[in-house]
Design a protein around this motif. Structure first.
Motif, PDB file in Angstrom:
ATOM      1  N   ARG A 240      19.767  -5.894   5.213  1.00 57.28           N
ATOM      2  CA  ARG A 240      18.967  -5.384   4.086  1.00 57.28           C
ATOM      3  C   ARG A 240      17.731  -4.735   4.672  1.00 57.28           C
ATOM      4  O   ARG A 240      17.006  -5.370   5.438  1.00 57.28           O
ATOM      5  N   VAL A 241      17.514  -3.486   4.316  1.00 57.34           N
ATOM      6  CA  VAL A 241      16.367  -2.745   4.854  1.00 57.34           C
ATOM      7  C   VAL A 241      15.460  -2.348   3.698  1.00 57.34           C
ATOM      8  O   VAL A 241      15.922  -1.794   2.693  1.00 57.34           O
ATOM      9  N   ARG A 242      14.182  -2.648   3.856  1.00 55.92           N
ATOM     10  CA  ARG A 242      13.161  -2.219   2.884  1.00 55.92           C
ATOM     11  C   ARG A 242      12.128  -1.441   3.668  1.00 55.92           C
ATOM     12  O   ARG A 242      11.609  -1.931   4.671  1.00 55.92           O
ATOM     13  N   THR A 243      11.849  -0.211   3.238  1.00 57.63           N
ATOM     14  CA  THR A 243      10.869   0.584   3.972  1.00 57.63           C
ATOM     15  C   THR A 243       9.834   1.144   3.003  1.00 57.63           C
ATOM     16  O   THR A 243      10.148   1.494   1.868  1.00 57.63           O
TER      17      THR A 243
ATOM     18  N   ARG B 188       0.817  -1.227   0.000  1.00 62.19           N
ATOM     19  CA  ARG B 188       0.000   0.000   0.000  1.00 62.19           C
ATOM     20  C   ARG B 188       0.844   1.268   0.000  1.00 62.19           C
ATOM     21  O   ARG B 188       0.315   2.364  -0.154  1.00 62.19           O
ATOM     22  N   ALA B 189       2.163   1.135   0.258  1.00 58.76           N
ATOM     23  CA  ALA B 189       3.007   2.318   0.458  1.00 58.76           C
ATOM     24  C   ALA B 189       3.108   3.159  -0.807  1.00 58.76           C
ATOM     25  O   ALA B 189       3.100   2.625  -1.923  1.00 58.76           O
ATOM     26  N   ALA B 190       3.207   4.485  -0.621  1.00 59.90           N
ATOM     27  CA  ALA B 190       3.369   5.379  -1.775  1.00 59.90           C
ATOM     28  C   ALA B 190       4.775   5.233  -2.367  1.00 59.90           C
ATOM     29  O   ALA B 190       4.962   5.292  -3.579  1.00 59.90           O
ATOM     30  N   ARG B 191       5.778   5.100  -1.500  1.00 58.34           N
ATOM     31  CA  ARG B 191       7.156   4.931  -1.976  1.00 58.34           C
ATOM     32  C   ARG B 191       7.816   3.805  -1.186  1.00 58.34           C
ATOM     33  O   ARG B 191       7.591   3.683   0.020  1.00 58.34           O
ATOM     34  N   VAL B 192       8.628   3.021  -1.847  1.00 56.74           N
ATOM     35  CA  VAL B 192       9.360   1.941  -1.182  1.00 56.74           C
ATOM     36  C   VAL B 192      10.852   2.094  -1.509  1.00 56.74           C
ATOM     37  O   VAL B 192      11.215   2.361  -2.659  1.00 56.74           O
ATOM     38  N   PHE B 193      11.687   1.956  -0.505  1.00 50.23           N
ATOM     39  CA  PHE B 193      13.134   2.085  -0.706  1.00 50.23           C
ATOM     40  C   PHE B 193      13.856   0.878  -0.123  1.00 50.23           C
ATOM     41  O   PHE B 193      13.426   0.322   0.884  1.00 50.23           O
ATOM     42  N   GLU B 194      14.961   0.524  -0.769  1.00 49.78           N
ATOM     43  CA  GLU B 194      15.743  -0.616  -0.293  1.00 49.78           C
ATOM     44  C   GLU B 194      17.196  -0.214  -0.144  1.00 49.78           C
ATOM     45  O   GLU B 194      17.681   0.650  -0.874  1.00 49.78           O
TER      46      GLU B 194
END
Lengths: 159, 746
Positions: free
Chosen positions: B283-286, B161-167
């Motif tokens: 590893r971070v995904r937000t 559902r997120a508007a933006r996803v970063f890894e």
């Protein structure tokens, strides 16, 4: 094995004489030969400065100096800094500023600090940091040590 | 007394040079012990032979065959032997096989080089990717020493559902504790009236860990094993679990020799063979909503545990619990794994897993802000945890928490915005020196994780002595952090006495109760609280026993103690850890109150990088922390400054290099730690807030300063170097150059 020789030198103002091996390290002669265990071994390769002593007024890493080089010389260790049962002004400042934490670098650090203030009576922070860069400390981050050295320099610099 | 900068209790002996560390003790008749190691990352030991060149009949030899009890170093799992047995598996190159002792250190050293091992070598696993790939399997079914999963909500659904996803992927290297005093231990075995008695004294953080290890090694009842903690030249976690190994070795040799044996490692052996900070890969995904609010976090955290389990499960646990940083997020998944490799086991080091995961999240938040076109400071402000929020494990923040205020204070301390503005202008000039300013915001859980303190049920006490003074009875050790002084202050405050009437008793398991290990920022908060209770008990006993009436002077107190002792024979009062009845923790699901409390901090760094040499200099540093009440401001400041220095070292220079599982830069000439000339003055400020769990309101202090410097410096370097991302610790000149080259060719 080479033969032993008689080492005659002055340690903390006292004439000392003992038989040792020419290549024995000054550090071992002080610690094991004379029981002056205030001087510490941190690395054995002249990097950490925990073994610093004054040899004829110059700071040396006693882990690198063959004992034979101390023949006839004057050596001052941390045990020689205190005068008349009290602390030297530098020892006092180290205590007051919490410049000694685990205390293992402290004997060498004190020797280097005493020497620095003698050579440069009013050092600024940078000069203190440069002057103590041969002595590693893992506890204090050096800030309190710099404070202590500057406190002594300020006091002694006063008329 | 609490809140006063009392002078360090043992400071006078330290500045006089009269403080006796283990290797300063000269025991008549003692032998020097040395260790023969495997020198092979993985294999099977077939046997060993003793070559000519030393008088072997003068040398005491101990092997696994001489162990009277269990050949296992007691820890969380029983997988590490004291000595490799013939026919046994070799799991890393520094494992001990044979122990030797001789009156002359040089002869023992020479003999060490004359033991030949016969080994069938096997392929080894040397890093995290190889371990995860099970290439080959060296532990269990898939090389995993411990796995933890923390879930809150539904991270996958929220991410969708997120508007933006970063890894991002973030890596940190091993770090050597580098206490100035190398490990040293003296073992003695004697025949007492009830049978064999084992005594070990030395440089160690956790007397009762060593006690337990020796009980099992010798198969003896607890009362015939004694452990004494001597003056310690630093520990930082490095003397938490490893001293059990050396203690066992020294005692085994003493058993064989019938004389005391001292084992004192030199620097090279200490660096190569003992534990280090766990290398990590995170590893971070937000996921964020359109306004920049965190809506989902998915974190994969991996630690390299080395060859044996040792403390990895608990290091992993702390790293996992801190992995989300100080941010609120409804839907979270943290998968944490400690994996096995054929290097010496990693162990405790200030921060204990949290510096690794906090580096990742604090770098990642900066990265996300820039990707979204937001100021990293603003993005943090928008997402900070506040009172009433729920952390990843479900722990609710019950205290007032003002992280934005904490961050503002740190920014003010370093003039963050002014520097940022000036640097941005100057970085556009044609000058090889580029500057940047960056920050990190983080927390550190105080005391043991989860139900650890309740299981431990620590005990500490106070004793009225014959001369009317009071002794503190605790197994907590002084390693420079100031515990001797702080404990005496807490007891003096409770008793209404000047601090010079209170002294630490010698840390000897024969006389002091098990107040737990000296780790995890627990001494002041947890043991200090127990001591507060114990001191109250002593005071009450004197009052109710009619020895003392209120109000009293110190002289009256002393007289009362002396009188009570004369009448009662001994005068001791103890306290025991009391768990907060409202705190709940489930070890299986990782849900609940992970810590009784957290300390919070914001660190800001101003750095300069020289684009001709790629060297980085930290020009200014501010450390602002909320740690409850500060018991001794001078000691606390010193501890923070020292920790920050260690953190800066880890960030920039300290690069443990392994080759075939062995540390190859195990000297101070090629493992670089900061000198006085490499560091700025470290500004320290404390914000105080109430904490019902600690004595006088105190919380933990000692580990925060390791958590914050690396991400603050990396974030500052990102400012200095434009778009360049540095996501790996240490940020050595070689790595910076490499990243710049990669960016140029991208």
């Amino acid at each position: 094995m080479p033969e032993t020789f008689r080492l005659d030198f002055t340690v903390n103002g006292q004439a000392r004489s003992l038989d040792t091996h020419p290549m024995a390290r000054l550090l071992d002669v002080l610690r094991e030969g004379l029981g002056l265990t205030g001087t510490k071994e941190g690395c054995g390769e002249g990097e950490c400065g925990a073994c610093s002593v004054l040899l004829d007024g110059r700071v040396v890493n006693s882990c690198l100096i063959p004992a034979v080089q101390a023949q006839g010389a004057e050596v001052v260790t941390v045990e020689g800094l205190a005068a008349g049962g009290g602390l030297s002004p530098m020892q006092d400042a180290f205590l007051a500023h919490n410049a000694a934490q685990c205390g293992f670098c402290t004997p060498g650090m004190l020797i280097a600090a005493e020497d620095l203030v003698r050579r440069c009576p009013a050092p600024d922070k940078e000069q203190v940091r440069e002057g103590l860069a041969g002595n590693l400390c893992r506890c204090t981050g050096y800030s309190k040590i710099v404070d202590a050295v500057q406190a002594v320099a300020r006091k002694e610099g006063q008329p | 007394m609490i809140g006063a900068s009392t002078i360090r209790k043992e400071g006078r002996a330290k500045v006089l040079g009269t403080a006796k560390y283990t290797d300063d003790l000269d025991l008549p008749g003692a032998l020097h012990g040395v260790t023969v190691r495997t020198r092979c990352a993985r294999g099977v030991l077939r046997g060993f032979t003793f070559l000519d060149g030393v008088p072997w009949d003068e040398i005491t030899v101990a092997t696994a065959a001489d162990i009277p009890g269990r050949n296992i170093v007691a820890s969380i799992h029983d997988d590490q032997p004291f000595l490799v047995e013939v026919g046994g598996t070799i799991s890393h190159p520094e494992q001990a096989v044979v122990l030797l002792a001789h009156p002359d250190r040089q002869v023992a050293e020479k003999a060490r080089g004359l033991v030949r091992l016969e080994v069938d070598e096997l392929p080894a696993v040397l890093d995290i990717p190889a371990s995860l790939a099970c290439d080959p399997v060296i532990h269990g079914e898939r090389n995993v020493l411990k796995e933890i999963l923390i879930t809150k909500g539904d991270a996958d659904a929220a991410m969708a559902r997120a508007a933006r996803v970063f890894e991002g992927e973030y890596r940190t290297g091993a770090q050597e504790q580098l206490y100035l005093e190398p490990n040293a231990m003296i073992g003695t075995v004697e025949e007492g009236p009830a049978g064999r008695e084992v005594t070990v004294s030395g440089s160690l953080q956790c007397p009762y860990y060593v006690h337990d290890a020796l009980i099992q090694l010798f198969g003896l009842p607890a009362e015939r094993v004694r452990v004494v903690a001597l003056e310690m030249g630093g520990g930082f976690g490095g003397k938490e679990d490893f001293p059990s190994v050396i203690a066992g070795h020294a005692a085994l040799l003493a058993l064989k020799a019938g004389r005391p044996v001292k084992i004192a490692y030199d620097r090279e052996e200490d660096m190569a063979a003992t534990t280090k900070r766990h290398p990590s890969r995170t590893r971070v995904r937000t996921g964020f909503d359109a306004e920049g609010r965190l809506v989902a976090m998915d974190i994969d955290f991996v630690l390299d545990g080395g060859a044996f389990t040792t403390l990895s499960p608990v290091v992993l646990s702390r790293g996992a619990i801190h992995a989300c940083g100080p941010y609120r997020c409804g839907d979270v998944r943290v998968l944490a794994r400690a994996v096995a490799t054929n290097t010496p086991p990693c162990g405790a080091f200030r921060g204990f897993g949290a510096p690794q995961s906090l580096f990742a999240i604090e770098r990642h938040m900066d990265h996300c802000a820039r990707e979204m076109g937001l100021d990293p400071v603003d993005l943090r402000r928008l997402n900070f945890l506040r009172k009433g929020d729920t952390m990843a494990t479900g722990q609710v923040i019950k205290d007032d928490l003002d992280l934005a205020g904490l961050m503002d204070r740190a920014m003010e301390e370093i003039a963050f915005r002014d520097l940022q503005k000036a640097y941005r202008v100057r970085n556009a000039w044609d000058d090889p020196i580029k500057r940047g300013v960056g920050l990190s915001v983080f927390m550190h859980g105080c005391g043991f994780t989860g139900s650890g303190e309740a299981h431990m049920a620590s005990v500490a006490g106070v004793e009225g002595r014959e001369d009317g003074t009071v002794a503190v009875l605790a197994a907590s050790t002084e390693m420079g952090q100031g515990k001797n002084t702080v404990f005496c202050q807490i007891v003096a405050e409770t008793l209404g006495l000047p601090v010079d009437l209170v002294e630490m008793a010698e840390v000897d398991t024969r006389f002091v109760p098990n107040s737990g290990p000296t780790v995890a920022s627990r001494s002041t908060m947890v043991v200090g609280k127990i001591l507060e209770d114990a001191a109250r008990g002593l005071r009450l006993a004197l009052l109710q026993g009619g020895f003392l009436a209120e109000p009293y002077t110190p002289a009256q107190f002393r007289a009362a103690v002396a009188a009570a002792r004369a009448k009662l024979g001994s005068l001791k009062a103890y306290g025991q850890f009391k768990a907060n009845p409202e705190a709940a923790w489930d070890d299986k699901t990782y849900r609940g109150d992970a810590y009784p409390n957290y300390s919070w901090a914001c660190y800001a760094a101003a750095v300069a990088v020289d684009l001709t040499t790629f060297e980085v200099k930290v020009e200014d540093f501010a450390a602002v922390q909320e740690v409850g009440r500060v018991v001794n401001p001078t000691l606390a400041t010193g501890q923070i400054q020292g920790g920050v220095a260690q953190g800066i070292g880890w960030a920039l220079w300290e690069d443990v290099t392994f080759r075939e599982g062995r540390m190859v830069n195990n000297q101070l000439t090629n493992y670089i730690i900061p000198t006085a000339a490499d560091l700025p003055h470290i500004r320290v400020a404390f914000l105080e807030a109430g904490n019902p769990f600690g004595p006088g309101g105190a919380k933990g202090i000692g580990e925060l300063p390791m958590d914050g410097p690396a991400p603050a410096i990396a974030n500052a370097l990102r400012e200095a170097l434009g778009d360049l991302r540095l996501d790996e610790v240490p940020m050595t000149p070689e790595r910076i150059l490499q990243r710049l080259e990669e960016a140029r060719h991208a």
